[in-house]
Scaffold this motif. Sequence first.
Motif, short mmCIF file in Angstrom:
data_model
loop_
_atom_site.label_atom_id
_atom_site.label_comp_id
_atom_site.label_asym_id
_atom_site.label_seq_id
_atom_site.Cartn_x
_atom_site.Cartn_y
_atom_site.Cartn_z
N GLY A 57 17.87 18.91 26.61
CA GLY A 57 17.31 17.92 27.19
C GLY A 57 18.19 16.90 28.34
O GLY A 57 18.83 18.00 29.48
N ARG A 87 10.82 14.38 29.00
CA ARG A 87 10.19 15.44 29.78
C ARG A 87 9.72 15.65 28.29
O ARG A 87 9.84 15.13 26.78
N GLN A 108 14.07 12.34 32.90
CA GLN A 108 14.06 13.53 33.76
C GLN A 108 13.90 12.60 34.81
O GLN A 108 13.73 13.30 35.68
N SER A 120 16.30 11.96 23.08
CA SER A 120 16.56 11.06 22.58
C SER A 120 16.22 10.36 21.14
O SER A 120 16.07 11.13 20.60
N GLU A 170 16.38 22.85 21.98
CA GLU A 170 15.80 22.42 23.51
C GLU A 170 17.09 21.54 24.50
O GLU A 170 17.82 21.53 23.43
N TYR A 199 14.90 16.54 23.02
CA TYR A 199 15.78 16.55 24.49
C TYR A 199 17.19 15.78 24.51
O TYR A 199 16.94 15.05 25.25
N GLN A 254 8.37 18.14 18.97
CA GLN A 254 9.28 18.09 19.29
C GLN A 254 10.66 17.21 18.57
O GLN A 254 11.74 16.45 19.38
#
Length: 379
Positions: free
Chosen positions: A67, A97, A83, A203, A65, A201, A235
């Motif tokens: 981010g 996200r 985001q 984090s 993915e 993403y 995720q």
Amino acid sequence: MLTQTLLLLLLSVIPVRVSTIEGQSVQGDFQGIGTAELKIEVDGQTQTYGFDALSSLAPAQKPEETGPTMRVILAAGSEVAAQDLSLTDETLSIEPRRQNRLDVPVKQVRAIRFRAATAAVNPAWLAKLEDERRGDTIAIRREGDTLDFIEGVITSISADTVGLELDGDEIQAPIAKLEGVIFGGTKVSSNPGDIQVVDVYGSRWSVAEMLPSEADAPLRLRLPGGIIHTLPLAQIESIRWTGGLSLLATVKPAASSHTEYVQTKLDRNMLNAWFGPKPVDGQDLVLYGRSAVEYRIDEGFQTFAAGVRRDKSVRNATETTVRVFVDEKMVWEESINDDQPLGFELSVADGQRLKIEVDPGSQGDLGNTIRILRPRLLR
């Protein structure tokens, strides 16, 4: 209806690879989190691992993915890829996200960086981030990759602007021209969460406690400060139970040394006690004159980050060079001429030893007291 139920069950089964602190590696299907244990299914049997026996968890197949660029840095160690965000009153609302919104008291927020990190701007930004300040600060990106800093009181943040109160007047600074904002007076935690969760993403969540969750439900994370955040297992890039941050000021050095400019016959142990590298305030290190301190790099740590400046107790001093070595290879060198800090983030991947060295050269070591700001290893 039956077909839909079977599909949901298949989607909820996620193969994971688990590593224990004893070096065992096990692959199976994630079955949930208990009060202090992880459950996975291996060959049709549910196996349970206490958190105190675990090192890490990662999906058997790493998800791919992209981010957001913007990052929110929390005082307790989390770095959230956002985001969107907004600041009203004393609360920062963060929109990660495809995750639930976080509402964080602004006193728990250290900084927001609107742009992606670059080698040209990092030294100035990271140094300002480590420096002591009472007021809030906005960082303006100028041509030539330079930063200007303006202090005031941040009153609001919207999609396009940052409100800053300056000498009684309020200005609206366009986010498109900013590197980021740094909040003054935020106390950085010296005890971040023992668990680090990294999502796809970008984090990095510093987690105080993983709360119980079922196999088909999102993970429930309690962050330092009492904030609860949910994160779908799909995720997750990795989970580490051995902690994501090591503050060197709290770690016993593998070796340290100090050499006086003028040799004396005083007892060596007494001189080392006076002038050897030492921790200060539980977070910083102070090195005097010709000094060096060395640490072991435990498995999994990827980055060494810190700020460097002359200690504010020093009024006059000659130029001093600070060097950082990984396995005897020099990876950073800068001359310190004043009390303005410099910052860095250096790769230590696959390294075994980290050394920080202070060298005043041939000019003598009077007043060459260097403060290393929050030196830390990051996974």
